[in-house]
Design an enzyme around this catalytic site. Structure first.
Site, short mmCIF file in Angstrom:
data_model
loop_
_atom_site.label_atom_id
_atom_site.label_comp_id
_atom_site.label_asym_id
_atom_site.label_seq_id
_atom_site.Cartn_x
_atom_site.Cartn_y
_atom_site.Cartn_z
N GLY A 42 0.82 -1.22 0.00
CA GLY A 42 0.00 0.00 0.00
C GLY A 42 0.85 1.26 0.00
O GLY A 42 0.57 2.21 0.72
N TYR A 96 -12.81 -2.88 10.77
CA TYR A 96 -11.47 -2.27 10.60
C TYR A 96 -10.69 -2.34 11.91
O TYR A 96 -9.52 -2.75 11.94
CB TYR A 96 -11.62 -0.81 10.16
CG TYR A 96 -10.30 -0.05 10.21
CD1 TYR A 96 -9.42 -0.04 9.12
CD2 TYR A 96 -9.92 0.65 11.36
CE1 TYR A 96 -8.21 0.64 9.18
CE2 TYR A 96 -8.72 1.32 11.43
CZ TYR A 96 -7.86 1.32 10.34
OH TYR A 96 -6.66 2.00 10.41
P1 NDP Z 1 -4.40 5.15 2.62
O1 NDP Z 1 -5.76 4.81 2.18
O2 NDP Z 1 -3.80 6.45 2.17
O3 NDP Z 1 -3.38 4.01 2.22
C1 NDP Z 1 -3.76 2.68 2.20
C2 NDP Z 1 -3.00 1.96 1.13
O4 NDP Z 1 -3.43 0.61 1.11
C3 NDP Z 1 -3.26 2.50 -0.26
O5 NDP Z 1 -2.03 2.53 -0.93
C4 NDP Z 1 -4.18 1.48 -0.87
O6 NDP Z 1 -4.06 1.36 -2.28
C5 NDP Z 1 -3.64 0.23 -0.22
N1 NDP Z 1 -4.57 -0.88 -0.35
C6 NDP Z 1 -5.86 -0.94 0.00
N2 NDP Z 1 -6.37 -2.12 -0.35
C7 NDP Z 1 -5.39 -2.84 -0.91
C8 NDP Z 1 -5.31 -4.12 -1.48
N3 NDP Z 1 -6.37 -4.92 -1.56
N4 NDP Z 1 -4.14 -4.53 -1.96
C9 NDP Z 1 -3.07 -3.74 -1.93
N5 NDP Z 1 -3.08 -2.51 -1.41
C10 NDP Z 1 -4.23 -2.06 -0.92
O7 NDP Z 1 -4.43 5.08 4.22
P2 NDP Z 1 -3.30 5.32 5.32
O8 NDP Z 1 -2.03 5.71 4.69
O9 NDP Z 1 -3.89 6.18 6.35
O10 NDP Z 1 -3.17 3.87 5.94
C11 NDP Z 1 -1.96 3.18 6.00
C12 NDP Z 1 -1.90 2.34 7.25
O11 NDP Z 1 -1.90 3.19 8.39
C13 NDP Z 1 -3.07 1.41 7.44
O12 NDP Z 1 -2.59 0.18 7.93
C14 NDP Z 1 -3.92 2.07 8.51
O13 NDP Z 1 -4.65 1.14 9.24
C15 NDP Z 1 -2.82 2.69 9.33
N6 NDP Z 1 -3.23 3.78 10.21
C16 NDP Z 1 -3.70 4.95 9.69
C17 NDP Z 1 -4.05 5.98 10.52
C18 NDP Z 1 -4.56 7.27 10.01
O14 NDP Z 1 -4.89 8.11 10.84
N7 NDP Z 1 -4.67 7.48 8.70
C19 NDP Z 1 -3.91 5.86 11.97
C20 NDP Z 1 -3.40 4.59 12.40
C21 NDP Z 1 -3.05 3.61 11.53
P3 NDP Z 1 -4.77 2.41 -3.29
O15 NDP Z 1 -3.87 3.59 -3.30
O16 NDP Z 1 -4.77 1.65 -4.54
O17 NDP Z 1 -6.11 2.69 -2.74
MG1 PMR Z 2 -10.93 9.39 16.90
C1 PMR Z 2 -7.07 11.40 21.93
C2 PMR Z 2 -8.11 11.36 21.19
C3 PMR Z 2 -8.28 10.73 19.88
C4 PMR Z 2 -7.36 10.21 19.00
C5 PMR Z 2 -5.86 10.17 19.13
C6 PMR Z 2 -8.08 9.68 17.89
C7 PMR Z 2 -7.52 9.04 16.80
N1 PMR Z 2 -9.43 9.90 18.11
C8 PMR Z 2 -9.58 10.55 19.33
C9 PMR Z 2 -10.77 10.93 19.92
C10 PMR Z 2 -12.04 10.86 19.34
N2 PMR Z 2 -12.33 10.35 18.14
C11 PMR Z 2 -13.28 11.34 19.95
C12 PMR Z 2 -13.36 12.02 21.29
C13 PMR Z 2 -14.27 11.07 19.05
C14 PMR Z 2 -15.75 11.32 19.22
C15 PMR Z 2 -16.09 12.63 18.77
C16 PMR Z 2 -13.66 10.45 17.91
C17 PMR Z 2 -14.37 10.04 16.80
C18 PMR Z 2 -13.80 9.38 15.73
C19 PMR Z 2 -14.45 8.85 14.57
C20 PMR Z 2 -15.88 8.92 14.23
N3 PMR Z 2 -12.43 9.07 15.64
C21 PMR Z 2 -12.25 8.38 14.51
C22 PMR Z 2 -13.45 8.23 13.85
C23 PMR Z 2 -13.18 7.48 12.66
O1 PMR Z 2 -13.96 7.14 11.79
C24 PMR Z 2 -11.74 7.09 12.67
C25 PMR Z 2 -11.67 5.63 12.86
O2 PMR Z 2 -12.05 5.10 13.86
O3 PMR Z 2 -11.17 4.91 11.91
C26 PMR Z 2 -11.12 3.51 12.19
C27 PMR Z 2 -11.16 7.80 13.86
C28 PMR Z 2 -9.87 7.91 14.38
N4 PMR Z 2 -9.58 8.54 15.57
C29 PMR Z 2 -8.23 8.51 15.75
C30 PMR Z 2 -7.63 7.82 14.67
C31 PMR Z 2 -6.16 7.56 14.52
C32 PMR Z 2 -8.64 7.46 13.84
C33 PMR Z 2 -8.44 6.75 12.56
C34 PMR Z 2 -7.79 5.77 12.14
C35 PMR Z 2 -7.22 4.48 12.53
O4 PMR Z 2 -7.28 3.94 13.58
O5 PMR Z 2 -6.61 3.98 11.66
#
Ligand code: NDP
Ligand code: PMR
Ligand code: LMG
Length: 396
Positions: A90, A271
């Protein structure tokens, strides 16, 4: 640094407690002693592995006294360390792309971008300005186990060594009413994020093991939202694998639930469950293979990268408000560039070789060993997820 690390962990702790009451006291932080325990001292294990490689078998033995390459002084290392070869899944957007760029720009790594959309990956690498000689794009669709196997064959045919593998790709379907499925009929989020990576990393373990690179690593990207010992992990729906009855049934939505715990489909939960599987898999790898192979197995929470494609399927209002919410309210926001540097550190920084660790960063961007939730560190569950998963992907 230790003081700022501790105080930041404490302040986050307080913030967490003020909003929800949590059973665990380890919220997002770690104690100083735990941090100190992380200090790098791989001499014995590394030597043992070198010995294993030389004699070509694995058994208990006394340590030999070679100097680990990674401990040599910098100028000496430069002379002897060849360019590393890292596969990142990815890498066509978000964290994966930013990490690929960070590593390629050092000139010390050749990045194999394992992507489902070849053209998108090529355009992304070009517009990121990645040096052409430092990356290769190879096709990989994690939503198809045939594609995973094909990728492994193609990679082997390329003749490149494998020094590090980064399982980064993921899909998130927060608004889906009904489940979607992979080629083999597994619910898409767990099928892609966990099962696809599970097969890939199991197959490539051999290749990592064969590499002569001094610090070999298998990194699986985890997340705070899968950890219920944090505030973010308590936003519903919460991750919960239950007794794995849905996973054991094949997650097909026909004669078994599409959810790991056997419940009704919920894309956001699927997820988060998949991230718990990722973190459990990393630890199970560590327990089964670290000592024998010397490979570092680690996971991480890179920070909230609220601008990536991960949220592409969320409603427009969420996509609009999520970045400012994370920037100004939770302060958990990180840029794609910053997150890429963090993951690049976990891949190549000589001080992050400890295995079995879930890394996080404090507000000064200093890394620390974070505490996983009870479920995400459950030894028995890790073993069960491993065993059920190996049946599903055809390894057992
Ligand atoms: P993106 O959507 O930007 O990146 C995800 C990547 O995964 C893309 O390159 C996508 O390809 C690829 N992908 C999806 N499905 C497939 C598949 N079937 N085969 C191969 N590749 C695939 O998201 P992020 O960069 O945010 O996510 C990267 C990682 O970080 C994930 O593991 C996510 O869980 C993790 N993460 C993200 C957070 C965030 O806040 N964004 C927080 C915590 C963890 P394509 O470009 O073709 O869609
Ligand atoms: Mg969340 C310290 C507070 C904190 C952090 C670090 C995250 C990270 N989030 C926080 C708080 C809250 N979030 C609170 C208080 C709420 C309610 C308002 C909230 C809601 C929320 C939603 C609806 N947050 C989200 C969503 C998503 O759809 C995202 C998610 O769960 O993706 C699976 C998300 C996220 N919050 C984060 C992070 C890192 C995400 C996204 C991604 C992930 O785990 O990959
Ligand atoms: C589930 O809902 C869905 O069911 C599922 O389908 C999937 O989408 C999943 O994880 C994704 O979400 C979960 C969510 C639904 O439930 C909760 O979040 C439960 C907590 C409820 C708390 C409600 C508080 C409402 C106040 C919102 C304001 C946030 C600010 C809080 C801090 C204030 C401190 C001063 O419920 C919601 O998601 C509803 C809340 C929507 C929040 C979306 C988060 C990002 C946008 C937040 C906007 C806030 C304004 C920021 C503006 C910034 C400007 C500087």
């Amino acid at each position: 640094m230790a003081t700022s690390l501790l105080s930041s962990a404490l302040s986050i702790h307080k913030e967490g407690k003020s909003i929800v009451s949590l059973k665990e006291t380890s919220f997002m932080g770690t104690s100083l002693s735990e941090h100190l325990k992380s200090e790098f001292n791989p001499t014995i294990l590394r030597s043992k592995r070198e010995f294993n490689q030389r004699i070509g078998c694995v058994r208990a033995q006394t340590a030999v006294t070679t100097t680990p390459e990674v401990n040599r002084s910098a100028p000496e290392r430069k002379k002897t360390l060849r360019k590393g070869s890292v596969v990142i899944t990815g890498a066509s957007s978000g964290l994966g792309l930013a990490t690929a760029k960070a590593l390629a720009e050092t000139g010390k790594w050749h990045v194999i971008m394992a992507c489902r959309d070849f053209l998108k990956a090529e355009r992304a690498a070009k517009s990121a300005g990645m040096p052409k000689e430092n990356y290769t794009i190879m096709h990989l669709d994690l939503a198809s186990l045939d594609s995973v196997r094909q990728f492994v064959d193609n990679f082997r045919q390329s003749g490149r060594p494998l020094d590090a593998l980064v399982c980064n790709a993921a899909v998130y379907q927060p608004t889906a009413k009904d489940p979607a499925f992979t080629a083999e009929g597994f619910e898409l989020s767990v099928g892609t994020n966990h099962l696809g990576h599970f097969l890939l990393s199991r197959l490539l373990l051999d290749d990592l093991n064969k590499s002569d690179y001094p610090s070999k690593r298998l990194i699986i990207v985890g997340s705070i939202t899968g950890n219920t010992n944090t505030l973010a992990g308590n936003v519903p729906p919460k991750a919960n694998l239950g007794d794995l009855r849905g996973l054991a049934g094949g997650l097909n939505g026909l004669n078994s639930s599409s959810m790991i715990d056997g419940g009704n489909f919920d894309g956001a939960k699927a997820y988060k469950d998949s991230k718990v599987c990722n973190m459990l898999t990393m630890q199970e790898f560590h327990r089964r293979y670290h000592e024998e192979t010397g490979i570092t197995f680690a996971s991480l929470y890179p920070g909230c990268i609220a601008t990536t494609g991960l949220f592409r399927e969320h409603i427009p209002l969420f996509r609009l408000l999520f970045p400012p919410f994370q920037k100004y309210i939770t302060k958990g926001f990180v840029s794609e560039e910053e997150s890429g540097k963090r993951l690049a550190q976990v891949v190549s920084d000589p001080s992050l070789t400890k295995s079995g660790v879930y890394w996080s960063w404090n507000k000064d961007s200093a890394s620390f060993e974070n505490q996983l939730s009870q479920e995400a560190s459950d030894v028995e569950k890790a073993r069960k997820v491993w065993e059920v998963s190996e049946k599903l992907v055809g390894l057992a």
